[in-house]
Design an enzyme around this catalytic site. Structure first.
Site, PDB file in Angstrom:
ATOM      1  CD  GLU A   1      -2.112   1.978   1.607  1.00 14.62           C
ATOM      2  OE1 GLU A   1      -1.644   2.912   0.716  1.00 14.62           O
ATOM      3  OE2 GLU A   1      -2.363   2.381   2.746  1.00 14.62           O
TER       4      GLU A   1
ATOM      5  CB  CYS B   1      -0.709   6.653   1.183  1.00 17.74           C
ATOM      6  SG  CYS B   1      -1.852   6.005   2.348  1.00 17.74           S
TER       7      CYS B   1
END
Ligand code: ADP
Length: 499
Positions: free
Chosen positions: A267, A301
């Protein structure tokens, strides 16, 4: 007095007793084999919070051996209900100590209490969701066409020893996101916290022990990425690495995984588009677009950092987002009124202020923020105010590269096909936002954007049952949802000839 009130009055956190923090290996709290420690600091004040055992290859070797022994030991016979009960017990303890954990996240990485407190439903929801999954894992009986009589079915088995490498931007939820599916499936874990924020993961390790998680099932080895992290990623007896962090480190992990072809889920970063059409409900789009980046000081993110705004509302909208940003209270996350805390470290401050300079050199126009914040007790911390750059074009570095700070690059567009193409013109594909009242546009964009999540008239909505992850260089594999549990399972086909 609550833990937070104590801290607000200058007292200390109960976890910070002045003693060096040790690592958890095989159910024991140990010093690093080297005897070394490193400092973890409060980014709001620059003060040292604790010395932490600095794990390295030897410690990773010990932890992986403990995790392997646990995996093949009695843990392999723990029933789904037993694993479920452990997860529910852990949820109960996290709930009991939630305020303490919240405060530890705030101290160690700076996020304001207003944010870390809000993680309650998500953190507990995750543990309870994985508890539910523990009893739902099953294979299938599949008809086959072989001559003679054969029964064929699948078994779902835990993948084995998992190396979990997590970042610093949400230590509590990141830890639970890795430990939860491991306990649900019957895997064992060696977790390497980020060197910037190791405290909450270590406290959760204590709660795992209190919950009765067997020795060796959860191991936590703090240390640096290039040493402890790299050793874990390359370890020949680790079956899977679950990584969350930057793109470059993700690539290093994939290379390191080649030695034993371990499974990897990643991720990684993003440069997510957030698209505002002129027909949007601007009253909700303004705070939505602002907090899509300013939440957690932009250290998320999937932050919606490329703000595409339809030309005819561009000036008005971008101006309003800048005003919204200016009104946010920046300061020490421990203050109740703070909405934007510091960046996590001096290094991160340099990186973000470097991009602020690059933005100006490239000709972008700061409407708000744009410089490091100092004065009024902020000098020792790493504060950058919410920043909106107008007049950004797609080729500027601030429109291409992940900044990981509270910085919006606002870009005008004129039509839907154009904005689709420009949104997708990035190597990343993690999040994306669309603000419109037109249901056709919403559906069209939801399909056309190449990203793992599309949020329409909201941003950053997350739920333990809904998968989250990346397209393209934002990584592969999914966290949350059934897909996440599958990442921790192997499928075995069993054939039995009955004829
Ligand atoms: P950031 O730049 O946001 O700190 P990183 O990807 O460097 O992101 O860090 C995320 C996690 O990866 C941290 O736990 C860090 O220690 C770890 N890490 C960094 N470099 C490596 C590496 N070469 N191998 C394995 N883990 C690493």
């Amino acid at each position: 007095m609550t833990v937070i009130q104590t801290l607000q009055q200058g007292g200390r956190h109960p976890f910070l007793d002045g003693k060096p923090k040790r690592m958890l290996i095989g159910g024991k709290w140990l010093e690093a084999a080297s005897g070394k420690t490193f400092e973890t600091i409060n980014p709001a004040t620059g003060e040292v919070l604790a010395q932490v055992a600095e794990g390295d290859k030897e410690d990773i070797d010990r932890a992986v051996a403990a995790a392997r022994a646990a995996f093949t030991g009695p843990w392999s016979r723990a029933t789904p209900y037993e694993r479920q009960a452990l997860l529910l017990k852990l949820a109960e303890l996290v709930e009991r100590d939630f305020e303490e954990l919240t405060a530890l996240d705030t101290l160690d990485m700076g996020a304001p209490l207003s944010r870390t407190r809000n993680n309650r439903a998500r953190a507990l929801g995750m543990l309870r969701y994985y508890a539910g999954q523990a009893t739902s894992i099953h294979g299938e009986t599949i008809p086959n066409s072989l001559p003679g009589e054969h029964v064929s079915f699948t078994l779902k088995e835990p993948v084995g020893v998992v190396g979990a490498i997590i970042p610093w931007n949400g230590p509590l939820t990141a830890t639970i996101w890795k430990i939860g599916p491991a306990l649900a499936t019957g895997c064992t874990v060696v977790l390497k916290p980020a060197e910037e924020a190791p405290l909450t993961p270590l406290r959760i390790a204590e709660l795992c022990m209190e919950a009765g998680v067997p020795a060796g099932v959860v191991n936590v080895v703090p240390g640096y990425g290039e040493t402890a992290g790299a050793a874990l990623a390359a370890h020949p007896d680790v079956d899977k690495v679950a990584f969350t962090g930057s793109c470059g480190t993700g690539q290093a992990i994939v290379r390191a995984s080649a030695g034993n072809l371990k499974r990897v889920s990643l991720e990684l970063g993003g440069k997510s588009p957030d698209i505002v059409f002129a027909d949007a409900h601007l009253e909700s789009a303004v705070p939505g677009a602002a907090m899509a980046v300013f939440a957690n000081s932009g250290q998320i993110c999937s932050a919606g950092t490329r703000l595409f705004v339809e030309k005819r509302v561009y000036d008005e909208f971008v101006g309003r987002v800048a005003e919204f940003g200016k009104a946010l209270k920046v300061g020490d996350g421990l203050r109740d009124e703070t909405q934007v805390g510091p960046l996590v470290s001096a290094q991160q401050l340099d990186r973000v202020t470097g991009y602020l300079a690059i933005g100006r050199q490239e000709g972008a126009r700061p409407l708000s923020g744009g410089e490091r914040l100092t004065g009024e007790g902020l000098d020792k911390g790493y504060f950058v105010p919410p920043t909106v750059f107008a007049d950004v074009n797609d080729s500027m570095r601030i429109a291409q590269e992940e900044i990981f700070g509270p910085v919006i690059s606002a870009i005008p567009f004129t039509d839907i096909e154009e904005v689709i193409a420009r949104s997708n013109a990035t190597t990343f594909g993690l999040g994306s936002g669309v603000w419109t009242r037109d249901v056709s546009k919403a559906h069209k964009l939801a399909r056309a954007i190449r990203a793992g999540s599309v949020w329409v008239n909201c941003y950053q909505a997350m739920d333990p049952a809904v998968p989250f992850g990346g397209y393209k260089m934002s990584g592969y594999g999914r966290e949350s949802g059934m897909q996440h549990v599958e990442e921790y399972l192997n499928v075995k086909a069993v054939w039995i000839r009955t004829g």
